[in-house]
Design a protein around this motif. Structure first.
Motif, PDB file in Angstrom:
ATOM      1  N   SER A  36      24.306  72.644  53.656  1.00  0.00           N
ATOM      2  CA  SER A  36      23.894  74.049  53.597  1.00  0.00           C
ATOM      3  C   SER A  36      22.723  74.237  52.635  1.00  0.00           C
ATOM      4  N   VAL A  37      22.701  73.489  51.556  1.00  0.00           N
ATOM      5  CA  VAL A  37      21.591  73.559  50.602  1.00  0.00           C
ATOM      6  C   VAL A  37      20.317  73.025  51.255  1.00  0.00           C
ATOM      7  N   ARG A  38      20.453  71.893  51.952  1.00  0.00           N
ATOM      8  CA  ARG A  38      19.288  71.293  52.619  1.00  0.00           C
ATOM      9  C   ARG A  38      18.759  72.214  53.713  1.00  0.00           C
ATOM     10  N   LEU A  39      19.663  72.850  54.455  1.00  0.00           N
ATOM     11  CA  LEU A  39      19.241  73.762  55.508  1.00  0.00           C
ATOM     12  C   LEU A  39      18.489  74.967  54.943  1.00  0.00           C
ATOM     13  N   LEU A  40      18.941  75.485  53.814  1.00  0.00           N
ATOM     14  CA  LEU A  40      18.223  76.584  53.154  1.00  0.00           C
ATOM     15  C   LEU A  40      16.825  76.134  52.746  1.00  0.00           C
ATOM     16  N   LEU A  41      16.726  74.968  52.151  1.00  0.00           N
ATOM     17  CA  LEU A  41      15.428  74.433  51.740  1.00  0.00           C
ATOM     18  C   LEU A  41      14.521  74.180  52.937  1.00  0.00           C
ATOM     19  N   ASP A  42      15.064  73.534  53.966  1.00  0.00           N
ATOM     20  CA  ASP A  42      14.256  73.227  55.153  1.00  0.00           C
ATOM     21  C   ASP A  42      13.769  74.490  55.846  1.00  0.00           C
ATOM     22  N   THR A  43      14.660  75.461  56.005  1.00  0.00           N
ATOM     23  CA  THR A  43      14.277  76.714  56.657  1.00  0.00           C
ATOM     24  C   THR A  43      13.202  77.437  55.856  1.00  0.00           C
ATOM     25  N   THR A  44      13.372  77.475  54.548  1.00  0.00           N
ATOM     26  CA  THR A  44      12.388  78.137  53.685  1.00  0.00           C
ATOM     27  C   THR A  44      11.030  77.463  53.802  1.00  0.00           C
ATOM     28  N   ASN A  45      11.013  76.141  53.744  1.00  0.00           N
ATOM     29  CA  ASN A  45       9.744  75.412  53.867  1.00  0.00           C
ATOM     30  C   ASN A  45       9.095  75.618  55.233  1.00  0.00           C
ATOM     31  N   GLU A  46       9.889  75.580  56.293  1.00  0.00           N
ATOM     32  CA  GLU A  46       9.357  75.812  57.645  1.00  0.00           C
ATOM     33  C   GLU A  46       8.720  77.197  57.744  1.00  0.00           C
ATOM     34  N   CYS A  47       9.411  78.187  57.238  1.00  0.00           N
ATOM     35  CA  CYS A  47       8.911  79.559  57.323  1.00  0.00           C
ATOM     36  C   CYS A  47       7.640  79.742  56.502  1.00  0.00           C
ATOM     37  N   LEU A  48       7.625  79.192  55.299  1.00  0.00           N
ATOM     38  CA  LEU A  48       6.431  79.324  54.458  1.00  0.00           C
ATOM     39  C   LEU A  48       5.240  78.606  55.081  1.00  0.00           C
ATOM     40  N   ASN A  49       5.469  77.451  55.683  1.00  0.00           N
ATOM     41  CA  ASN A  49       4.384  76.746  56.372  1.00  0.00           C
ATOM     42  C   ASN A  49       3.882  77.553  57.564  1.00  0.00           C
ATOM     43  N   ALA A  50       4.805  78.172  58.303  1.00  0.00           N
ATOM     44  CA  ALA A  50       4.402  79.003  59.442  1.00  0.00           C
ATOM     45  C   ALA A  50       3.595  80.212  58.971  1.00  0.00           C
ATOM     46  N   ILE A  51       4.013  80.833  57.876  1.00  0.00           N
ATOM     47  CA  ILE A  51       3.278  81.982  57.334  1.00  0.00           C
ATOM     48  C   ILE A  51       1.892  81.545  56.863  1.00  0.00           C
ATOM     49  N   ASP A  52       1.819  80.414  56.183  1.00  0.00           N
ATOM     50  CA  ASP A  52       0.510  79.886  55.757  1.00  0.00           C
ATOM     51  C   ASP A  52      -0.387  79.617  56.960  1.00  0.00           C
ATOM     52  N   SER A  53       0.198  79.113  58.046  1.00  0.00           N
ATOM     53  CA  SER A  53      -0.612  78.805  59.232  1.00  0.00           C
ATOM     54  C   SER A  53      -1.158  80.074  59.895  1.00  0.00           C
ATOM     55  N   LEU A  54      -0.569  81.210  59.583  1.00  0.00           N
ATOM     56  CA  LEU A  54      -1.100  82.485  60.079  1.00  0.00           C
ATOM     57  C   LEU A  54      -2.289  82.955  59.260  1.00  0.00           C
ATOM     58  N   GLY A  55      -2.591  82.224  58.187  1.00  0.00           N
ATOM     59  CA  GLY A  55      -3.689  82.626  57.308  1.00  0.00           C
ATOM     60  C   GLY A  55      -3.234  83.554  56.204  1.00  0.00           C
ATOM     61  N   ILE A  56      -1.928  83.650  56.012  1.00  0.00           N
ATOM     62  CA  ILE A  56      -1.365  84.488  54.958  1.00  0.00           C
ATOM     63  C   ILE A  56      -0.927  83.555  53.837  1.00  0.00           C
ATOM     64  N   SER A  57      -1.560  83.653  52.709  1.00  0.00           N
ATOM     65  CA  SER A  57      -1.266  82.752  51.605  1.00  0.00           C
ATOM     66  C   SER A  57       0.062  83.113  50.950  1.00  0.00           C
ATOM     67  N   THR A  58       0.877  82.096  50.723  1.00  0.00           N
ATOM     68  CA  THR A  58       2.132  82.280  49.992  1.00  0.00           C
ATOM     69  C   THR A  58       2.026  81.674  48.594  1.00  0.00           C
ATOM     70  N   GLU A  59       0.829  81.273  48.238  1.00  0.00           N
ATOM     71  CA  GLU A  59       0.603  80.576  46.970  1.00  0.00           C
ATOM     72  C   GLU A  59       1.060  81.388  45.756  1.00  0.00           C
ATOM     73  N   ASP A  60       0.793  82.670  45.746  1.00  0.00           N
ATOM     74  CA  ASP A  60       1.149  83.503  44.597  1.00  0.00           C
ATOM     75  C   ASP A  60       2.529  84.152  44.740  1.00  0.00           C
ATOM     76  N   ALA A  61       3.261  83.793  45.773  1.00  0.00           N
ATOM     77  CA  ALA A  61       4.561  84.413  46.031  1.00  0.00           C
ATOM     78  C   ALA A  61       5.718  83.623  45.427  1.00  0.00           C
ATOM     79  N   ASP A  62       5.434  82.565  44.702  1.00  0.00           N
ATOM     80  CA  ASP A  62       6.502  81.708  44.170  1.00  0.00           C
ATOM     81  C   ASP A  62       7.613  82.467  43.437  1.00  0.00           C
ATOM     82  N   PRO A  63       7.291  83.403  42.542  1.00  0.00           N
ATOM     83  CA  PRO A  63       8.379  84.107  41.841  1.00  0.00           C
ATOM     84  C   PRO A  63       9.285  84.889  42.791  1.00  0.00           C
ATOM     85  N   PHE A  64       8.707  85.480  43.815  1.00  0.00           N
ATOM     86  CA  PHE A  64       9.491  86.259  44.772  1.00  0.00           C
ATOM     87  C   PHE A  64      10.372  85.355  45.626  1.00  0.00           C
TER      88      PHE A  64
END
Length: 93
Positions: A36-64
């Motif tokens: 369950s921990v790995r799935l949370l991590l994998d899903t989060t990484n997949e989503c952030l990569n997909a958002i980045d690929s849209l041209g929306i930077s997640t670089e400054d969103a780390d605290p959130f």
């Protein structure tokens, strides 16, 4: 048909919202269950990569993002996380 496909799959707002909701909608994890921990991590990484690929930077969103993920931890996972943050004493969120 092409117009309908473009509306559905070329809509940046909907694509962003879908990915962000996948992160928010993940269930809380049991820190004793590595899957369950790995799935949370994998899903989060997949989503952030997909958002980045849209041209929306997640670089400054780390605290959130960190706050959202930490809230999904059970008490034991939160305790381990807090111990790690205290040991590093860096700008961890």
């Amino acid at each position: 048909a092409w117009s309908l496909l473009k509306q559905r799959y070329d809509n940046k707002r909907i694509l962003f919202t879908t990915q962000w909701d996948r992160i928010l909608d993940r269930p809380n994890v049991n820190s004793n269950n590595a899957e369950s921990v790995r799935l949370l991590l994998d899903t989060t990484n997949e989503c952030l990569n997909a958002i980045d690929s849209l041209g929306i930077s997640t670089e400054d969103a780390d605290p959130f993002i960190a706050r959202i993920i930490v809230r999904k931890l059970d008490k034991e996972g939160l305790k381990l996380y807090e111990q790690t943050v205290k040991k590093t004493k860096s700008n961890n969120y």
